[in-house]
Design an enzyme around this catalytic site. Structure first.
Site, PDB file in Angstrom:
ATOM      1  N   LYS A 283       1.088  -1.106   0.011  1.00 34.28           N
ATOM      2  CA  LYS A 283      -0.261  -0.160   0.113  1.00 34.28           C
ATOM      3  C   LYS A 283       0.704   1.254   0.078  1.00 34.28           C
ATOM      4  CE  LYS A 283      -3.659  -1.989   2.655  1.00 34.28           C
ATOM      5  NZ  LYS A 283      -5.372  -1.734   1.729  1.00 34.28           N
TER       6      LYS A 283
ATOM      7  N   ARG B  15     -10.290 -11.671   1.815  1.00 36.88           N
ATOM      8  CA  ARG B  15     -10.878 -12.489   1.646  1.00 36.88           C
ATOM      9  C   ARG B  15     -10.422 -14.290   1.810  1.00 36.88           C
ATOM     10  NH1 ARG B  15     -11.576  -9.413  -3.983  1.00 36.88           N
ATOM     11  NH2 ARG B  15     -10.970  -7.483  -2.143  1.00 36.88           N
TER      12      ARG B  15
HETATM   13  N1  BES Z   1      -8.379  -3.665   4.378  1.00 39.97           N
HETATM   14  C1  BES Z   1      -8.184  -3.264   3.094  1.00 39.97           C
HETATM   15  C2  BES Z   1      -9.385  -2.189   2.720  1.00 39.97           C
HETATM   16  C3  BES Z   1      -9.500  -1.295   3.233  1.00 39.97           C
HETATM   17  C4  BES Z   1      -8.669  -0.447   2.668  1.00 39.97           C
HETATM   18  C5  BES Z   1     -10.446  -0.764   4.080  1.00 39.97           C
HETATM   19  C6  BES Z   1      -8.570   1.361   3.226  1.00 39.97           C
HETATM   20  C7  BES Z   1     -10.351   0.429   4.984  1.00 39.97           C
HETATM   21  C8  BES Z   1      -9.779   1.215   4.238  1.00 39.97           C
HETATM   22  C9  BES Z   1      -8.110  -4.659   2.433  1.00 39.97           C
HETATM   23  O1  BES Z   1      -7.412  -5.787   2.510  1.00 39.97           O
HETATM   24  C10 BES Z   1      -7.781  -3.984   1.280  1.00 39.97           C
HETATM   25  O2  BES Z   1      -6.883  -4.156   1.350  1.00 39.97           O
HETATM   26  N2  BES Z   1      -8.774  -3.685   0.246  1.00 39.97           N
HETATM   27  C11 BES Z   1      -8.012  -3.648  -1.469  1.00 39.97           C
HETATM   28  C12 BES Z   1      -8.736  -4.839  -2.528  1.00 39.97           C
HETATM   29  C13 BES Z   1      -8.484  -4.977  -3.809  1.00 39.97           C
HETATM   30  C14 BES Z   1      -7.247  -5.208  -3.354  1.00 39.97           C
HETATM   31  C15 BES Z   1      -8.939  -5.687  -4.995  1.00 39.97           C
HETATM   32  C16 BES Z   1      -8.506  -2.516  -1.636  1.00 39.97           C
HETATM   33  O3  BES Z   1      -9.854  -1.692  -1.372  1.00 39.97           O
HETATM   34  O4  BES Z   1      -8.168  -1.933  -2.258  1.00 39.97           O
HETATM   35 MN    MN Z   2      -4.989  -5.348   1.914  1.00 46.38          MN
END
Ligand code: BES
Ligand code: MN
Ligand code: ZN
Length: 496
Positions: free
Chosen positions: A280, A354
């Site tokens: 990230k 997931r």
């Molecule tokens: N934990 C995150 C989702 C998230 C991001 C929650 C920011 C709250 C604030 C999750 O694990 C994630 O990174 N999801 C990705 C999925 C994508 C790679 C399909 C996302 O939402 O960017």
């Molecule tokens: Mn994630």
């Protein structure tokens, strides 16, 4: 804090503080009117002088109100009477709680629970007052060397009910509110703890602590070896990049009939989500310590069920792991085999929730055969784009279950909104090389994430709550919210 209920007239309360509402503009509520009359028009005089308009959230602390038995009277602005609904009521109660906490009064009798809230009865007003007061007074200062606790904090809040007949339902409502508040506090504490302290192992220890506190709870913890034995290749693939061992935490409470299938709650417990190799960006990455708030809400709801001794069987399952980049971490393109036997091509290691959840769901199905399963997860950033920070997203394969959750949310103000889980969306997860990919591209990210989970819950009545936008707040007053513990507890109470 201690909460109780009572009936009686305001001028006769021997208390450090009596709390009454004032509507806009300068209209006394029933209880305020009684105080006014008893005191020979003392309040009317103040209002005429312009000391208080009754704007929502405004407060005015009075001392020496003539012919009353209390040390103080707190006037709380309630806004326009015609617009006095859930939101205004909560704002008034929150204003009361803050004012009392700063006042030096260690106990108070509040008549706000007598106010006419549109469509809400007295038990609702009592339960909500307890919940909102607790939420307002919550502080997370266990990691500060200097605490900013008030000199004389509020210790006891008495909430009024209209008459003697209302005492029993009022008491039950206060007890319920207290249990929900305690559950929320636990959820918030766990969420607010930083990733270096709140690790998968730590979460497992806290579960064991809860079991020690409540003999009705039994806890079982699986480590990497057991996960290996069960073939939990997806959960293990997330943990690979971390020095912290993953844990699958199983909490079982049997308060119902022997042999009744349990209700299941499953939580995403990613104690820090860096994204893994699909790293990230740095901005706000600290917030990914909250990526275990789904798990924390399992803790909160289980705790509330224990405190209320709910007559039902319940199993809470938590998939706890970190998601970090490392030489041993999963890479985009890796293919893993889940406990269900289905294979997954990991196209993005940041879609780890997931992966952790799917094995927890399969485990729940296989070993607990639940009547229904609800999972909670801070699963997708897309959920924030869709619904912002007000509503949880809810999706599921069983309409009655989804409706039960929507209803519980409306009752508690911990609201959810349904998104469609149509078959058409499943196509996004197609993979050339495995049974499915772990991401479905940018469109409808919350839905395709739920589609992924739905492939592991086909044999169960299942619903999923995406709490990415609701589990915590950012900015000056940042911190975990304790949601959706109120929704979940209400849902469980309604199943009894
Ligand atoms: N934990 C995150 C989702 C998230 C991001 C929650 C920011 C709250 C604030 C999750 O694990 C994630 O990174 N999801 C990705 C999925 C994508 C790679 C399909 C996302 O939402 O960017
Ligand atoms: Mn994630
Ligand atoms: Zn995550």
């Amino acid at each position: 804090m201690e909460y109780s209920v009572k009936s009686g007239i305001p001028e006769k309360q021997r208390s450090a503080c009596v709390v009454v509402g004032v509507f806009e503009s300068r209209r006394l509520s029933a209880a305020a009117g009684q105080l006014d009359e008893a005191s020979g028009g003392f309040l009317t005089q103040l209002l005429r002088r312009g000391d208080m308009e009754g704007r929502l959230g405004q407060t005015l602390m009075l001392t020496n109100v003539p012919d009353t038995l209390c040390d103080r009277v707190l006037l709380v602005g309630c806004g326009r009477e015609r617009e006095f609904g859930d939101q205004a009521y909560n704002k008034a109660v929150a204003a009361m709680a803050s004012a009392l906490q700063d006042s030096g009064a260690v106990e108070a009798v509040s008549y706000l629970t007598d106010l006419p809230v549109k469509g809400r009865d007295n038990p609702w007003r009592v339960r909500t007052a307890v919940q909102t007061t607790a939420t307002t007074l919550y502080r997370f200062d266990q990691l500060k060397s200097r605490k900013d606790t008030p000199r004389r904090p509020l210790r006891k809040l008495v909430l009024t009910v209209p008459g003697r007949r209302d005492l029993a339902p009022g008491e039950a409502a206060a007890r319920e509110g207290q249990a929900i508040a305690n559950g929320m506090d636990l959820t918030r504490d766990l969420g607010n703890l930083p990733g270096n302290l709140c690790t998968p192992t730590y979460l497992a220890e806290r579960a064991e602590q809860l079991a020690a506190e409540y003999p009705a709870l039994s806890v079982e913890v699986l480590g990497p070896k057991e996960m290996e034995t069960h073939g939990m290749g997806a959960l293990l693939s997330v943990a690979r990049g971390s020095r912290q061992e993953p844990r699958l935490i199983v909490m079982r409470y049997d308060g119902g009939n022997k042999g009744d299938k349990p209700h299941a709650l499953v939580g995403k417990g990613v104690t820090f989500d860096s994204g893994g190799i699909s790293l990230k960006p740095a901005a706000a990455m600290d917030e990914m310590k909250y990526d275990m708030c789904g798990a924390a809400s399992v803790f909160g709801a289980v705790r509330a069920a224990l405190e209320l001794e709910l007559p039902l069987n319940l199993v809470g399952v938590i998939a706890a792991t970190e998601n970090l980049p490392d030489g041993n971490a999963s890479k985009p393109g890796d293919i893993v085999t889940t406990m269900s036997g289905q294979t997954v091509e990991i196209l993005n290691t940041d879609a780890e929730g997931r992966l952790a959840l799917c094995d927890a769901l399969t485990y729940t199905e296989r070993y607990h055969e639940p009547t229904s399963v609800v999972d909670m997860a801070t699963l997708t950033g897309a959920c924030i784009i869709a619904l912002g920070h007000e509503a949880h997203a809810v999706l599921g394969n069983h309409h009655p279950l989804v409706n039960e959750l929507l209803t519980a949310g409306r009752d508690t103000g911990d609201r959810a909104w349904e998104l469609p889980l149509w078959e058409e969306y499943q196509d996004a997860l197609k993979s050339n090389f495995a049974d499915m990919a772990n991401v479905g591209g940018r469109p409808a990210g919350t839905i395709t994430a739920a589609c992924f989970l739905s492939r592991f819950t086909r044999k169960m009545r299942w619903a999923h709550l995406d709490i990415a936008g609701t589990a915590w707040t950012s900015g000056d007053n940042k911190g975990a919210t304790g949601r959706p513990v109120a929704l979940l507890t209400r849902y469980l109470i309604d199943r009894c």
